[in-house]
Scaffold this motif. Structure first.
Motif, PDB file in Angstrom:
ATOM      1  N   ASN A 106       0.818  -1.208   0.000  1.00 10.83           N
ATOM      2  CA  ASN A 106       0.000   0.000   0.000  1.00 10.83           C
ATOM      3  C   ASN A 106       0.853   1.261   0.000  1.00 10.83           C
ATOM      4  OD1 ASN A 106      -3.017  -0.276   0.141  1.00 10.83           O
ATOM      5  ND2 ASN A 106      -2.372  -1.893   1.519  1.00 10.83           N
TER       6      ASN A 106
ATOM      7  N   ARG B 156      -7.028   0.851 -12.101  1.00  7.80           N
ATOM      8  CA  ARG B 156      -7.212  -0.054 -13.219  1.00  7.80           C
ATOM      9  C   ARG B 156      -8.702  -0.310 -13.456  1.00  7.80           C
ATOM     10  NH1 ARG B 156      -6.002  -5.526 -11.852  1.00  7.80           N
ATOM     11  NH2 ARG B 156      -4.624  -4.486 -10.389  1.00  7.80           N
ATOM     12  N   ILE B 157      -9.445  -0.635 -12.375  1.00  3.96           N
ATOM     13  CA  ILE B 157     -10.823  -1.041 -12.548  1.00  3.96           C
ATOM     14  C   ILE B 157     -11.769   0.109 -12.272  1.00  3.96           C
ATOM     15  CG2 ILE B 157     -12.593  -2.642 -11.773  1.00  3.96           C
ATOM     16  CD1 ILE B 157     -10.105  -4.340 -10.764  1.00  3.96           C
ATOM     17  N   GLY B 158     -11.533   0.753 -11.146  1.00 11.57           N
ATOM     18  CA  GLY B 158     -12.473   1.779 -10.708  1.00 11.57           C
ATOM     19  C   GLY B 158     -12.507   2.977 -11.628  1.00 11.57           C
TER      20      GLY B 158
ATOM     21  N   PRO C 227      -5.469  -1.399  -7.996  1.00 11.46           N
ATOM     22  CA  PRO C 227      -6.620  -1.828  -8.793  1.00 11.46           C
ATOM     23  C   PRO C 227      -7.684  -0.740  -8.901  1.00 11.46           C
ATOM     24  CG  PRO C 227      -6.642  -2.855  -6.635  1.00 11.46           C
ATOM     25  CD  PRO C 227      -5.327  -2.176  -6.770  1.00 11.46           C
ATOM     26  N   ARG C 228      -7.679   0.187  -7.946  1.00 12.02           N
ATOM     27  CA  ARG C 228      -8.701   1.233  -7.994  1.00 12.02           C
ATOM     28  C   ARG C 228      -8.565   2.045  -9.267  1.00 12.02           C
ATOM     29  NH1 ARG C 228      -7.501   3.154  -1.996  1.00 12.02           N
ATOM     30  NH2 ARG C 228      -5.491   2.432  -2.742  1.00 12.02           N
TER      31      ARG C 228
ATOM     32  N   ILE D 215      -0.290  -1.650  -9.800  1.00  5.11           N
ATOM     33  CA  ILE D 215      -0.210  -1.721  -8.336  1.00  5.11           C
ATOM     34  C   ILE D 215      -1.578  -1.453  -7.721  1.00  5.11           C
ATOM     35  CG2 ILE D 215       0.879  -0.772  -6.274  1.00  5.11           C
ATOM     36  CD1 ILE D 215       3.168   0.154  -7.994  1.00  5.11           C
TER      37      ILE D 215
ATOM     38  N   VAL E  47       2.067   2.573  -3.467  1.00  5.93           N
ATOM     39  CA  VAL E  47       1.203   3.289  -4.411  1.00  5.93           C
ATOM     40  C   VAL E  47       1.607   4.755  -4.542  1.00  5.93           C
ATOM     41  CG1 VAL E  47      -1.160   3.930  -4.947  1.00  5.93           C
ATOM     42  CG2 VAL E  47      -0.663   1.666  -4.054  1.00  5.93           C
TER      43      VAL E  47
END
Lengths: 572, 316, 346
Positions: free
Chosen positions: B233, B311-313, B308-309, B306, B236
């Motif tokens: 974390n 990448r996806i969100g 995902p927020r 690193i 990031v």
């Protein structure tokens, strides 16, 4: 894993032993900036001189003579010294054994090709004048290289002719000495170029060639072969086995490192990794008492140009104002303390001028007379009393009331530390000398002074260090840049009397009579002083540290030859 | 994700174009003459300038400039530093030492910075943390060339362990690398400190986060929890410091290359500006911005990996 | 109530080192947790209830220390157990559910991994772990577990996240589950569902639960017994019925009065004043300054614990035989009356 480490250790050890076992004579020197290209035709940088000395071949070469106090010319590609076969026609026989490092012969065709390309009007090589018009002027050479489409000049009309495979002929415009012919053909611009590579590097419209931009695009011909060249890092040379005059050269290898930082150079010198060091103004103090330190006058007289057309300066056109400034310069302090161990100079012709013609102008009787005149005013012309007198006259002449304070603008490049310090010194000094009437202000520029002057009117003083190498043969040519015929002139003051006297010096009659030339040059320099065409300040002095392991070919600094490092031997 | 990357590449090309345009105008509008050696006759100077279209209006020169680069991939020819040599070739020849220098500096700084930051965070308020934090302040505030000179003086002169200058013709890789150690070290100190500083802060924050507590309550040891929860974390935000760090390293290498005589792009850029070699300067500026933009792209993409927020969100 | 006691807290004292001095967060509390029951610890924030739960789990921050007392679990004193012992107890024997499901989940780790992390670390193979995670997710009521196991916390709603946190707490099949304000951060409707879930899981897995909350209303439907904490002490303890129907401590009265009541339009009675500074805990009864019924002695001397029944204790001077009889507030009495009529509706 352990085995691997052991193996690596052994390997490293072996390499160390191998490198130290080589007892060859290796000369370690440096350049402060790398040679841009090795093609001597198209780069004006002095950093080409050394490399071409190692791996290039010219018609003649200067070597130390038997007295060890002077140098003499020997034929390198030429078989013997030039011979004047009829008036102004010089015949040069070539050595049949001369050849490139790959064994291919160098003959009259090579010379003709090299010279033709150097003068080629389409290539517009920057060094063309060094063949056409330097210590000798070759018939039609300049006309050929500078021709325009409305006035074409044929190559056949140029005074460079092939007689047979091993003979060429040079026709000069006037009478010249054998020495000046040799001098012209030792210049690195006249070094041979290798036709196959020169042509291979040519672009489509034949306006430029990549000859000599890398080691692969270069063919060596001199005493050494360029073995490798990592630009901005190192040049290495090894003996050229095909060279025909090996007896003059002693090193087996030469390593020229490119070291831009003075500190790094000093460290390497201290470590003994350099055989030669030219200390700068900051380092000279450390070595001033070092027995390895040697000194010589340079080609440069640092001076300050005066703007005679500053619209904001009421005194700008006054000759008395210029004289006042001339006498206000404490050159002793500036040269010795600010520039650092340099010579003050109230005159402009440099300390090397005339050395190719047999006598250095400054050491000649007419030259010494001018120096005496200057010293009569005060040390190197410095005389505050006189300066104040002239300023008062200038005020009167220009109708400026006595209590007016005039602020002069000194424009210079801030990165030049010596001049910056000088400017700061003058900013303090001038108001004192002129009782507050003259103040100094700065205008910094990052472009060249020439470019600055093209776009700015409001400036008064501008430092300059231009020098002219032709003055080594003809001292008066120092003044060349101050003629109205010179395009990028550094100031805007022109004087008829001065131009007329320059023309006298430049006449064939005077040029061929050296004692007379010295007289006329002194006259020219006196006019220069009378009119204060600019303010001379400091005669550059070169300092060198030379390693004890070097045995030099000369006992003293020989102007135009230096210390002959390339011919030195290594004794350990 | 693909759309996101394509979008970034599009923006990058636009930026490159802007950089090209800007550097052209800035460099060309500066008053300088290409040839200013008094020994070259004005006629020759004029001819050479004409060949480079220098007498045409600036806008026409700009057209030639763009035409050369976009249609022919021709960045022009050097006029001062390597007269006659293709600018692109000059850059390509020197890319290797610069890349080695910059790449190794990065390679060294990231793990060392992470190590120092982690140690400082985990041993917070102990003498070890104080020593590291003090070093961080020094390394961040003192520019790299000062360290370079210091290292050069101490380790090549007073106590000669390393060669003073870059060795371009080393007989083996080790020798070559040995001569790069000092410049790499000098360049790395700042970035190490930057990473360590950020990581220390981040890690201290994440170490006291709820999910760290949760991780421990579910039975992970402190070390396991630190490694798999706090550490990743903390990385990031660290990814974001990499961009200024890379530009910082490249900026530092401008001077460092000169100090150690490394024949790379940095020294060349400085020299070309000093010498007024327009074509070379502009091409180098483009080269440097290209490198920066590529790193930004790489960092942006790895950021997505690193976190995902993003990448996806993000959905962009 | 004859079940065995599985967790026994005796005279636990916990303090924090802070800038101003030492904060006495927990000042000697004692309670038991019996197998299969739910004990609720109720109090305002700062009353020491969360610290108690952290002390049980052995995850007190580094500036906190257990000054005295014991937490006996399975023959081990958790208050003084070494890290490696705690390590085997956390997750496996005692699970903890945190208050804020948003911040207690690692934002960049897939939820499946967060659930199974401990299992795989302790040697379970991936397939088994995944199956277990799926089962847990189904158990806690997450639909489409197959798909969602590979999602990240930010892709879940608040309620779903809390279910994940519960799943994580249950992953090691613990016998005690501590729920530290598990519903505080959630919407009321979601709250109810989570509470139902906890109750269901408790029954299914015969868990013993310590339920920590500031909200007596939540406790009503959960707890078997209730401890009311104030300023690091348990001021009243009893069965849910006793606390709700026969509250004895003025603080409990105040808490009950502050509960919103949907049946009447009575104004919510906030507790006046603020909890005391625990660096310098007041002499006497800590609640005295905020207590409208405070006696003089409340400011002088700490009240002893009075036993009201087998299960009901309270620490207040009001219960002293010499004290004048004081009744609970009128409105509260009415409310309790209504509750009794509704048949102990919670």
């Amino acid at each position: 894993m352990k085995k691997l480490i052991l193996l690596a250790l052994v390997l490293m050890l072996a390499l160390c032993v191998a490198s130290s076992a080589n007892a060859e004579k290796a000369f370690h020197t440096y350049l402060t900036a790398d040679t841009p290209i090795l093609n001597g035709h198209n780069s004006v940088e002095t950093s080409l001189d050394t490399p071409i000395g190692y791996c290039g071949a010219t018609l003649y070469r200067a070597i130390a003579d038997e007295s060890r106090l002077n140098y003499k010319y020997i034929g390198e590609i030429a078989a013997e010294l030039p011979e004047e076969i009829s008036e102004n026609v010089w015949r040069i026989a070539l050595r049949p054994e001369a050849c490139w490092a790959n064994g291919e012969p160098i003959n009259a065709d090579t010379v003709m090709y090299s010279f033709k390309m150097l003068l080629d009007p389409v290539l517009a090589n920057q060094m063309a004048d060094f063949l056409s018009d330097a210590s000798i002027t070759i018939v039609n050479a300049k006309e050929y290289s500078k021709q325009t489409s409305d006035a074409p000049v044929a190559w056949e009309d140029v005074g460079i002719k092939k007689i047979d495979d091993y003979t060429i002929e040079i026709t000069t415009t006037g009478s010249v000495t054998q020495n000046s012919v040799c001098a012209q053909f030792t210049n690195r611009a006249t070094a041979m170029v290798y036709e196959p590579l020169y042509e291979a590097g040519m672009n489509a419209d034949r306006t430029s060639t990549t000859y000599g931009v890398t080691a692969d695009q270069w063919m060596s011909a001199g005493p050494y072969k360029l073995e490798s060249w990592v630009h901005d890092s190192v040049q290495t040379y090894v003996r050229n086995e095909n060279y025909w005059l090996p007896e003059y050269f002693n090193f087996d290898t030469v390593e020229v490192r490119i070291i831009k930082e003075m500190n790094a150079r000093v460290e390497l010198w201290e470590q003994g990794a350099l055989d030669y060091l030219s200390p700068d103004a900051n380092t000279i103090e450390t070595y001033i008492d070092d027995p390895r330190l040697v000194e010589n006058s340079s080609l440069t007289v640092f001076h300050i140009d005066i703007n005679c057309k500053n619209p904001e300066n009421p005194l700008t056109a006054s000759i008395n104002y210029r004289k006042a400034l001339y006498h206000a310069m404490n050159r002793e302090v500036i040269a010795r303390s600010i520039f650092g161990y340099q010579e003050p100079s109230g005159t402009y012709v440099n300390g090397q001028a005339g050395m190719f013609s047999g006598e250095i102008y400054r050491d000649s009787e007419p030259g010494l007379a001018v120096t005496a005149r200057v010293n009569e005013w005060g040390p190197a012309g410095y005389n505050p009393e006189l300066a104040r007198e002239y300023l008062a006259k200038a005020y009167e002449e220009c109708g400026v009331s006595e209590d007016t304070v005039i602020t002069l603008i000194m424009a210079f490049d801030e990165s030049d530390t010596a001049w910056k310090a000088t400017a700061e010194y003058l900013k303090e000094e001038l108001p004192v000398i002129f009782e507050g009437k003259i103040q100094l202000d700065f205008d910094f520029h990052t472009e060249s002074a020439t470019a600055y002057k093209q776009t700015h009117d409001v400036w008064d003083l501008s430092p300059n260090d231009w020098s002219r190498s032709a003055s080594r043969t003809y001292p008066y040519t120092c003044f060349y840049y101050y003629l109205s015929t010179y395009d990028s002139h550094p100031n805007n003051f022109f004087d008829e009397e001065f131009e007329a006297q320059y023309a006298v010096c430049d006449s064939e009659e005077v040029k061929s009579d050296y004692p007379r030339l010295l007289e006329e040059t002194a006259k020219l320099e006196n006019i220069y002083l009378d009119k204060v065409i600019h303010i001379p300040m400091v005669q550059g002095v070169g300092y060198q540290l030379i390693s004890d392991r070097l045995e030099l070919p000369v006992d003293e600094f020989v102007p135009g030859f230096g210390w002959g490092l390339i011919y030195a031997d290594i004794v350990e | 994700m693909l759309k996101y990357i394509l979008g970034r590449i599009g923006a990058m090309l636009l930026t490159i174009f802007l950089v090209m345009t800007l550097s052209f105008w800035i460099i060309r509008l500066m008053p300088m003459t290409i040839f200013e050696n008094p020994e070259v006759s004005p006629e020759v100077q004029y001819k050479l300038e004409e060949r480079m279209h220098l007498h045409e209006p600036k806008i026409v020169q700009y057209y030639y400039f763009l035409e050369g680069i976009i249609l022919k991939g021709d960045f022009g020819t050097s006029v001062k530093l390597r007269p006659g040599m293709d600018v692109f070739d000059i850059i390509m020849v020197r890319i290797q030492p610069t890349m080695v220098l910059n790449f190794f500096s990065l390679l060294v700084s990231i793990p060392l910075g992470i190590l120092a930051g982690t140690v400082a965070a985990l041993r917070r308020n102990t003498w070890l943390d104080h020593v590291i934090s003090f070093a961080i302040v020094i390394f961040i505030s003192v520019p790299s060339f000062v360290f370079a000179s210091l290292l050069q003086y101490c380790l090549t002169f007073l106590w000669p362990v390393f060669p003073t200058l870059y060795n371009a013709q080393a007989p083996n890789v080790w020798q070559a690398f040995r001569s790069m150690i000092l410049p790499i070290t000098a360049l790395s100190l700042g970035p190490i400190a930057t990473i360590a500083r950020y990581l220390r802060g981040e890690l201290i924050e994440t170490l006291s986060s709820e999910y760290m507590l949760l991780a421990r309550t579910k039975g992970l040891t402190q070390n396991e929890a630190t490694w798999s929860h706090a550490f990743r974390n903390s990385m990031v935000p660290i990814a974001n410091t990499i961009i200024p760090m890379i530009t910082g390293i490249m900026g530092g290498s401008l001077v460092i290359e000169k100090l150690f005589s490394v024949p790379g792009e940095g020294g060349l850029l400085v020299d070309s500006i000093m010498a007024g070699d327009h074509f070379l300067t502009v091409a180098l500026l483009i080269f440097y911005s290209l490198i920066s933009l590529i790193t930004i792209l790489v960092v942006d993409i790895s950021y997505g990996i690193i976190d995902p927020r993003i990448r996806i969100g993000g959905g962009k | 109530m004859a079940q065995e006691t599985i967790l026994n807290v005796r005279d636990l004292r916990v303090s924090f080192r802070a800038y101003g001095g030492t904060v006495q967060a927990v000042r000697g509390i004692s309670f038991d947790l019996r197998r299969g029951e739910t004990v609720a610890i109720v109090g305002e924030s700062g009353s020491g209830k969360s610290v108690t739960s952290k002390a049980i789990m052995g995850i007190l921050p580094s500036n906190a220390s257990v000054d005295a007392g014991t937490i006996m679990y399975d023959g081990v004193d958790l208050a003084h157990a070494p890290e490696n012992v705690m390590h085997d107890i956390r997750g496996k024997r005692i699970g903890l559910v945190f208050q804020d499901p948003l911040s207690s989940l690692n934002p960049i780790m897939k939820v499946g991994k967060q659930i199974t992390e401990v299992l795989t670390r302790k040697g379970m193979d991936r397939k088994q772990a995944r199956a277990k995670a799926l089962q847990l997710m189904k158990d806690v009521g997450i639909p489409e577990a197959e798909r969602r196991i590979n999602q990240y916390p930010f892709q879940f709603s608040g309620g779903m996240r809390q279910r994940i946190v519960i799943a994580i707490a249950l992953a090691g099949d613990p016998e005690i589950m501590i729920c530290d304000e598990p519903t505080t951060a959630l919407d009321v409707t979601v709250q109810a569902k989570i509470l139902e879930l906890i109750n269901a899981l408790k029954a299914e897995r015969s868990l013993s639960v310590i339920f920590i909350t500031h909200d007596l209303g939540v406790v009503a439907q959960m707890a078997d017994r209730i401890c009311v904490m104030y300023a690091g002490k348990i001021v009243e303890m009893g069965t849910a019925e006793e606390i709700f129907l026969q509250p004895a401590h003025p603080y409990t009265w105040a808490l009950l009065s502050s509960m919103p009541d949907l049946d009447t339009r009575d104004r919510l009675a906030a507790i006046p004043g603020a909890p005391p500074n625990m660096i310098h805990p007041p002499k006497g009864d800590a609640f005295a300054p905020r207590n409208p019924y405070a006696l003089n002695i409340d400011f002088e001397e700490e009240p002893p614990v009075f036993r009201l029944s087998e299960t009901h204790y309270a620490a207040t001077w009001l219960l002293h035989p010499k004290a004048a009889k004081v009744d609970m507030p009128e409105s509260l009495a009415r409310r309790i009356q209504r509750m009794k009529e509704a048949g102990g509706r919670a």
